[in-house]
Design an enzyme around this catalytic site. Structure first.
Site, PDB file in Angstrom:
ATOM      1  N   LYS A   1      34.356  40.353  43.156  1.00 11.44           N
ATOM      2  CA  LYS A   1      33.563  40.448  41.927  1.00 11.44           C
ATOM      3  C   LYS A   1      32.474  39.384  41.920  1.00 11.44           C
ATOM      4  CE  LYS A   1      34.142  40.785  36.888  1.00 11.44           C
ATOM      5  NZ  LYS A   1      35.109  40.680  35.761  1.00 11.44           N
TER       6      LYS A   1
ATOM      7  N   SER B   1      35.026  44.473  32.481  1.00  9.43           N
ATOM      8  CA  SER B   1      33.767  44.177  33.137  1.00  9.43           C
ATOM      9  C   SER B   1      33.813  44.361  34.650  1.00  9.43           C
ATOM     10  CB  SER B   1      33.349  42.732  32.838  1.00  9.43           C
ATOM     11  OG  SER B   1      34.311  41.818  33.374  1.00  9.43           O
TER      12      SER B   1
ATOM     13  N   SER C   1      39.549  42.876  31.633  1.00  8.99           N
ATOM     14  CA  SER C   1      38.537  43.289  32.610  1.00  8.99           C
ATOM     15  C   SER C   1      39.058  43.576  34.009  1.00  8.99           C
ATOM     16  CB  SER C   1      37.426  42.237  32.689  1.00  8.99           C
ATOM     17  OG  SER C   1      36.705  42.200  31.488  1.00  8.99           O
TER      18      SER C   1
END
Length: 517
Positions: free
Chosen positions: A86, A161, A185
């Site tokens: 990420k 997210s 997330s």
């Protein structure tokens, strides 16, 4: 072996094949790079899971693993296996943007602790995945670089997210991924893409080198297609880090052993609490049906299932959206155009304050601005006690609800999300509707306990994945893996392995056609 068969293998299987010499790490890495080139594309033409792909660096890292293996070196259990990282986790050899224009092309001078542990374990980092700006969102539509699309249906969101990491797994672009979880997330994207996502106990995985959203809530964790893969990755990244003042100096729970034990399908002696407040009105019928199927399966495997009330969970969403913006307003103050990142208006005609205003106005997206303003208001003189202070009191009550519940049961369960993946654009102009996606996941962030989402089937209405949310006490992360592995094993026959075997085939032609339609 064909590339198609290779990329569909689990991380554990790939690691075993690399260790035995059946496959080289370079072969495995190249196959996944080829897959990324085929289906990832741009926001308008593909999955768009990645913001940056480091093909050269990944192949060099894979070659190093092969060389060490040939020399007889002892390597980690996931050595040579590719991973998607990420883009909120710093990497010294790749940009780290946090999905924001204000950090576009910024390259950190150091690796995060997670990055270093991955590299030390011989795990090959393929690149950085797309995300909602500074981890603010539930759909990956708030990225400054365009949305990521759900491989099950490219007209729908992959969660947020961390939608880039979950989509990379579901599209077979990587067998492993890392996400961060501030209010769901990791778990919410896992639920809507049919993958596994784990939020470890707060402090169980180092936050050093992770760009902060809300420091008291943020927690990195493993994402994978199988429970064992997630456990193996968890064991690599977890553990005390003196560079992180919130890191827990305690042994890492035996998550790998728990995953292996859970796969035998015996949950005798385990007490499971169904959270009364996390269901009912507002929950999609197909989500509740699959959740009930999963609970019935837990009972069949020997678990004792009881209903548990956590009355303050219903206030979690409101408390979270005061605490998180307050911490956001503080953390994002560092992006001021003076030290690093974007700088707008520095042409000699503007004051430092004007340059700062121009930069923040240009560099931050709508959601980041919304939360900065809300948080600044909540922390302001005259409102602190009424808003932020009250929210912290609710946080304490939620933690007490967990303590009371865990005195009765070993784990708690609920749906991970109230609905399946919704269409891109459906909720982008309705922040309150978007925020409700985190109803079930937020309490665990507020309390800091361990939780995870595991696939539990497809909703009848739309054929899209549903997640089973499992919550465990602080430092009892191993209980998550025992339950998750048992559920995975129970449904494996019906699914032909993992739930992703039920997903429609994603090919370059199909990708373009779906996006255009």
């Amino acid at each position: 072996m064909s590339e198609g068969g290779l990329i569909r293998r689990s991380a554990a299987e790939l690691a075993a094949s690399i260790a035995s010499g059946e496959l080289s790490a370079v072969e495995v890495t190249q196959a996944h790079l080829d897959r990324i080139a085929e289906v990832d594309g741009e926001p308008e033409s593909g999955v768009h899971a990645f913001l940056h792909v480091d093909a050269e660096g990944a192949l060099a890292a894979a070659a190093e693993v092969d060389a060490k293996r040939s020399a007889g070196a002892q390597l980690g259990p996931l050595a040579g296996v590719p991973l998607a990282l990420k883009d909120v986790i710093t990497t010294s050899d790749m940009p780290t943007t946090a999905g924001s224009k204000i950090l576009e092309n910024w390259q950190p001078p150091y690796d995060a602790t997670i990055t270093k542990r991955l590299r030390d374990a011989g795990i090959v980092v393929l690149g950085k995945t797309n995300m909602d700006e500074f981890a603010m969102g539930s759909s990956t539509e708030n990225s400054a670089f365009g949305p990521t699309r759900n491989p099950w249906d490219l007209s729908r969101i992959p969660g947020g997210s961390g939608g880039g990491s979950s989509a990379a797994l579901a599209a077979y672009e990587a067998p492993l991924a890392i996400g961060t979880d501030t209010g769901g997330s990791i778990r919410q994207p896992a639920a809507v893409t049919g993958t596994v996502g784990v939020k470890p106990t707060y402090g169980g995985v180092s936050r050093y080198g992770i760009i902060a959203c809300a420091s008291s809530l943020d927690q990195a964790g493993p994402c994978a297609r199988t429970v064992l893969d997630a456990a193996l990755l968890h064991s690599v990244i977890a553990g005390h880090d003196p560079l992180d003042s919130t890191s827990i100096d305690q042994p890492v729970p035996d998550v790998v052993g728990a995953a292996r034990r859970g796969a035998d399908g015996d949950l005798s002696g385990l007490r499971v609490g169904v959270v009364k407040e996390l269901g009912g009105e507002g929950y999609q019928a197909g989500v509740e049906a699959r959740f009930n199927d999963a609970v019935a399966q837990l009972s069949k495997m020997g678990a004792e299932v009881v209903e548990v009330s956590c009355p303050h969970f219903s206030y979690g969403l409101a408390a979270y959206y005061l605490i998180l913006p307050s911490e956001v307003s503080s953390n994002l103050a560092r992006f001021d155009a003076m030290r690093f990142g974007l700088r707008v208006g520095d042409d000699g005609t503007h004051s430092a304050e004007e340059v700062m205003n121009l930069t923040r106005g240009t560099g931050f997206g709508a959601e980041a601005k919304r939360r900065i303003m809300l948080g600044t208001y909540a922390l302001s003189s005259g409102y602190y006690d009424a808003y932020y202070g009250q929210a912290q009191k609710v946080r304490t009550l939620i933690a007490r609800d967990f303590e009371a519940a865990f005195s009765q049961v070993d784990v708690l369960v609920s749906p991970t999300t109230p609905t399946t993946a919704f269409p891109i654009g459906e909720k982008v102009d309705d922040p309150l509707a978007m925020y409700k996606n985190d109803l079930c996941t937020i309490p665990s962030n507020l309390a800091g306990n361990a939780s995870a989402s595991f696939p539990c089937g497809l909703a009848d209405e739309d054929g899209l994945p549903v997640g089973l949310h499992v919550m465990a006490p602080v430092l009892a992360d191993d209980r998550l893996y025992r339950v998750g592995a048992a559920i995975e094993q129970a449904f494996a026959g019906a699914w032909g392995g993992t739930l992703l075997n039920q997903a429609p085939e994603l090919t370059p032609t199909a990708t373009r056609a779906k996006v255009i339609s």
